[in-house]
Scaffold this motif. Structure first.
Motif, PDB file in Angstrom:
ATOM      1  N   THR A 110       0.837  -1.208   0.000  1.00  0.00           N
ATOM      2  CA  THR A 110       0.000   0.000   0.000  1.00  0.00           C
ATOM      3  C   THR A 110       0.865   1.248   0.000  1.00  0.00           C
ATOM      4  O   THR A 110       0.639   2.191  -0.774  1.00  0.00           O
ATOM      5  CB  THR A 110      -0.929   0.005   1.225  1.00  0.00           C
ATOM      6  OG1 THR A 110      -1.812  -1.129   1.160  1.00  0.00           O
ATOM      7  CG2 THR A 110      -1.770   1.271   1.275  1.00  0.00           C
ATOM      8  N   ASP A 111       1.878   1.258   0.851  1.00  0.00           N
ATOM      9  CA  ASP A 111       2.769   2.412   0.943  1.00  0.00           C
ATOM     10  C   ASP A 111       3.576   2.578  -0.340  1.00  0.00           C
ATOM     11  O   ASP A 111       3.724   3.699  -0.862  1.00  0.00           O
ATOM     12  CB  ASP A 111       3.699   2.239   2.144  1.00  0.00           C
ATOM     13  CG  ASP A 111       4.543   3.472   2.411  1.00  0.00           C
ATOM     14  OD1 ASP A 111       4.021   4.596   2.309  1.00  0.00           O
ATOM     15  OD2 ASP A 111       5.733   3.320   2.729  1.00  0.00           O
ATOM     16  N   THR A 113       2.794   1.632  -3.303  1.00  0.00           N
ATOM     17  CA  THR A 113       1.895   2.095  -4.365  1.00  0.00           C
ATOM     18  C   THR A 113       1.658   3.587  -4.252  1.00  0.00           C
ATOM     19  O   THR A 113       1.682   4.314  -5.253  1.00  0.00           O
ATOM     20  CB  THR A 113       0.560   1.331  -4.306  1.00  0.00           C
ATOM     21  OG1 THR A 113       0.804  -0.067  -4.498  1.00  0.00           O
ATOM     22  CG2 THR A 113      -0.397   1.818  -5.384  1.00  0.00           C
ATOM     23  N   ASP A 114       1.435   4.068  -3.033  1.00  0.00           N
ATOM     24  CA  ASP A 114       1.240   5.511  -2.825  1.00  0.00           C
ATOM     25  C   ASP A 114       2.465   6.298  -3.285  1.00  0.00           C
ATOM     26  O   ASP A 114       2.338   7.335  -3.948  1.00  0.00           O
ATOM     27  CB  ASP A 114       0.957   5.799  -1.351  1.00  0.00           C
ATOM     28  CG  ASP A 114      -0.418   5.310  -0.904  1.00  0.00           C
ATOM     29  OD1 ASP A 114      -1.257   5.031  -1.786  1.00  0.00           O
ATOM     30  OD2 ASP A 114      -0.642   5.199   0.314  1.00  0.00           O
ATOM     31  N   LEU A 115       3.653   5.814  -2.941  1.00  0.00           N
ATOM     32  CA  LEU A 115       4.878   6.506  -3.333  1.00  0.00           C
ATOM     33  C   LEU A 115       5.099   6.446  -4.840  1.00  0.00           C
ATOM     34  O   LEU A 115       5.597   7.400  -5.444  1.00  0.00           O
ATOM     35  CB  LEU A 115       6.071   5.909  -2.592  1.00  0.00           C
ATOM     36  CG  LEU A 115       6.127   6.216  -1.090  1.00  0.00           C
ATOM     37  CD1 LEU A 115       7.155   5.327  -0.395  1.00  0.00           C
ATOM     38  CD2 LEU A 115       6.450   7.684  -0.851  1.00  0.00           C
ATOM     39  N   SER A 116       4.718   5.346  -5.455  1.00  0.00           N
ATOM     40  CA  SER A 116       4.839   5.223  -6.902  1.00  0.00           C
ATOM     41  C   SER A 116       3.928   6.229  -7.599  1.00  0.00           C
ATOM     42  O   SER A 116       4.337   6.902  -8.553  1.00  0.00           O
ATOM     43  CB  SER A 116       4.488   3.801  -7.336  1.00  0.00           C
ATOM     44  OG  SER A 116       4.654   3.636  -8.732  1.00  0.00           O
ATOM     45  N   LEU A 117       2.700   6.346  -7.111  1.00  0.00           N
ATOM     46  CA  LEU A 117       1.767   7.321  -7.688  1.00  0.00           C
ATOM     47  C   LEU A 117       2.279   8.746  -7.487  1.00  0.00           C
ATOM     48  O   LEU A 117       2.199   9.581  -8.395  1.00  0.00           O
ATOM     49  CB  LEU A 117       0.379   7.152  -7.058  1.00  0.00           C
ATOM     50  CG  LEU A 117      -0.362   5.858  -7.408  1.00  0.00           C
ATOM     51  CD1 LEU A 117      -1.626   5.727  -6.568  1.00  0.00           C
ATOM     52  CD2 LEU A 117      -0.714   5.830  -8.899  1.00  0.00           C
ATOM     53  N   LYS A 118       2.817   9.014  -6.316  1.00  0.00           N
ATOM     54  CA  LYS A 118       3.332  10.351  -6.010  1.00  0.00           C
ATOM     55  C   LYS A 118       4.494  10.715  -6.922  1.00  0.00           C
ATOM     56  O   LYS A 118       4.679  11.887  -7.272  1.00  0.00           O
ATOM     57  CB  LYS A 118       3.762  10.408  -4.541  1.00  0.00           C
ATOM     58  CG  LYS A 118       4.024  11.805  -4.019  1.00  0.00           C
ATOM     59  CD  LYS A 118       4.283  11.780  -2.527  1.00  0.00           C
ATOM     60  CE  LYS A 118       4.472  13.192  -1.985  1.00  0.00           C
ATOM     61  NZ  LYS A 118       4.702  13.177  -0.511  1.00  0.00           N
ATOM     62  N   ALA A 162      -0.270   0.213  -9.593  1.00  0.00           N
ATOM     63  CA  ALA A 162      -1.729   0.360  -9.612  1.00  0.00           C
ATOM     64  C   ALA A 162      -2.428  -0.884 -10.155  1.00  0.00           C
ATOM     65  O   ALA A 162      -3.645  -1.044  -9.980  1.00  0.00           O
ATOM     66  CB  ALA A 162      -2.120   1.580 -10.431  1.00  0.00           C
ATOM     67  N   TYR A 185      13.147  -0.130  -1.779  1.00  0.00           N
ATOM     68  CA  TYR A 185      12.253   0.220  -0.670  1.00  0.00           C
ATOM     69  C   TYR A 185      12.646  -0.474   0.628  1.00  0.00           C
ATOM     70  O   TYR A 185      12.561   0.109   1.708  1.00  0.00           O
ATOM     71  CB  TYR A 185      10.815  -0.173  -1.046  1.00  0.00           C
ATOM     72  CG  TYR A 185       9.768   0.131  -0.007  1.00  0.00           C
ATOM     73  CD1 TYR A 185       8.980   1.275  -0.111  1.00  0.00           C
ATOM     74  CD2 TYR A 185       9.525  -0.735   1.064  1.00  0.00           C
ATOM     75  CE1 TYR A 185       7.988   1.555   0.837  1.00  0.00           C
ATOM     76  CE2 TYR A 185       8.551  -0.464   2.008  1.00  0.00           C
ATOM     77  CZ  TYR A 185       7.792   0.680   1.889  1.00  0.00           C
ATOM     78  OH  TYR A 185       6.824   0.948   2.828  1.00  0.00           O
ATOM     79  N   ASN A 293       8.362   7.861   8.456  1.00  0.00           N
ATOM     80  CA  ASN A 293       8.917   7.050   7.359  1.00  0.00           C
ATOM     81  C   ASN A 293      10.179   7.660   6.779  1.00  0.00           C
ATOM     82  O   ASN A 293      10.448   7.550   5.580  1.00  0.00           O
ATOM     83  CB  ASN A 293       7.870   6.876   6.264  1.00  0.00           C
ATOM     84  CG  ASN A 293       7.489   8.200   5.598  1.00  0.00           C
ATOM     85  OD1 ASN A 293       7.718   9.275   6.170  1.00  0.00           O
ATOM     86  ND2 ASN A 293       6.903   8.130   4.420  1.00  0.00           N
TER      87      ASN A 293
END
Length: 363
Positions: A110-111, A113-118, A162, A185, A293
């Motif tokens: 989840t984390d 994925t969020d960083l990838s989108l960002k 995603a 990561y 983080n």
């Protein structure tokens, strides 16, 4: 492999790491090294008895090894069975049937994925097949035959974070080309894990270094921990800085995991848009202020900045919320944010004499 490990041990003394100046009087400093996550791990604890410090570091190294086994993208673990990430990758390749995963892995994905989108996809742990095609899912890095057609096909398949669907503690992928590689990561996650454990154990002063990703707790006696930034092309540090309590620093470079082919350097940092290793940048260092983080960001944030085109690096840093960063391009020109420049003590004579350093203002 042994020669590479020896080289890593030498680099650890001069790369982003501990610059520990000891006096004739014995300091209450416990220091140990190990090898996990495919790199050198260096842990220093100040102000504890040797017996307690050893127990603490043994616990940390045990946790690191367990995390390494859990998140290994390509090497089997005990009884020739894949780790949890390896089993998940096998399930992704076989279709969209959900597989049960641990709460820890679900939270990590989840984390990530969020960083990838960002990062607008520049940080993309889903390109494991590309990483393997370039030969960077091995213990030693030798030149490979570049398969342009295969690389083009893998880019066209467009594996993304995603594409992974998480429902509670189950996961599946809508794209069979997704293969997770969390090498960019895991080290940062381990830093945060170690820092949290040490603070819970009431350790006041420690420094944890995993292959150049470092997090500080407290300080070294009456002075801050002092770390150095490795020069990508020289066996020495280019600069040092004080690493205060809770701060983390990380460097991504083309000088440890790479191979040479026809006079060109191919490093392990791959641009997911082209499918090819980045060749316009030697190193990127990021400094992260205290936050939950900080370790993860010290590992992740340098990669999108490294991958971004030279004219886009400052805007990419700003997009990720990074104020402190330094870039060295292939001509060894340095661009450093004004915030980080104020914290650096330059060591390299060429930098001091020529001052070929560009100050960068974030957009």
């Amino acid at each position: 492999m042994r020669k590479w490990l020896i080289r890593l041990a030498v680099i650890a003394l001069i790369a982003v790491g501990v610059f520990s100046f000891r006096t004739l009087k014995q300091e209450p400093l416990y220091h140990t090294q190990s090898y996990v996550f495919g790199t050198l791990v260096d842990i220093s604890i100040y102000g504890e008895t040797e017996a307690r410090a050893k127990l603490l570091t043994d616990h940390i190294l045990h946790d690191f090894q367990a995390l390494h086994d859990q998140l290994h993208a390509w090497k089997p673990v005990g009884n020739n069975q894949p780790g949890e990430l390896g089993a998940l990758n096998a399930a992704f390749a076989n279709g969209s049937t959900p597989i049960t995963i641990s709460p820890k892995l679900a939270a990590i994905l989840t984390d990530a994925t969020d960083l990838s989108l960002k990062s607008q996809g520049l940080f993309n742990p889903a390109i494991g097949h590309l990483i393997g095609t370039w030969g960077f899912q091995r213990d030693e890095f030798t030149a490979v035959t570049i398969d342009d057609a295969k690389i083009k096909a893998l880019v066209k398949a467009n594996p993304r974070m995603a594409d992974i669907v998480l429902k509670g503690n189950s996961a599946y992928s809508t794209n069979t080309s997704v293969k997770l590689d969390l090498g960019g990561y895991a080290k940062g996650y381990a830093l945060d894990m170690a820092a949290s454990y040490l603070r819970k154990q009431q350790v006041k002063n420690a420094l944890v270094n995993i292959g150049g990703n470092i997090i500080a707790i407290g300080q070294h006696g009456d002075k801050p921990w002092r770390v150095g930034i490795q020069h990508p092309r020289k066996p020495a540090a280019i600069a040092t800085l004080a690493l205060a309590d809770g701060w983390a620093i990380g460097t991504s470079g083309d000088y440890q995991r790479y191979f040479m082919l026809d006079g060109k350097r191919y490093c392990h940092i791959i641009d997911p848009r082209s499918g090819y290793p980045v060749q316009h940048t030697q190193a990127v260092t990021v400094l992260i202020p205290p936050q939950n983080n900080a370790g993860v960001l010290s590992d992740v944030a340098s990669k999108p900045i490294f991958i971004a085109a030279p004219e886009d690096k400052a805007s990419t840093a700003a997009m990720l919320g990074i104020q402190y960063f330094m870039v060295m391009d292939q001509q060894s020109n340095i661009a450093v944010s004004k915030a980080l420049a104020q914290k650096l003590d330059w060591l390299d004579p060429e930098v001091n004499n020529n001052r070929h350093v560009k100050l960068v203002t974030l957009p």
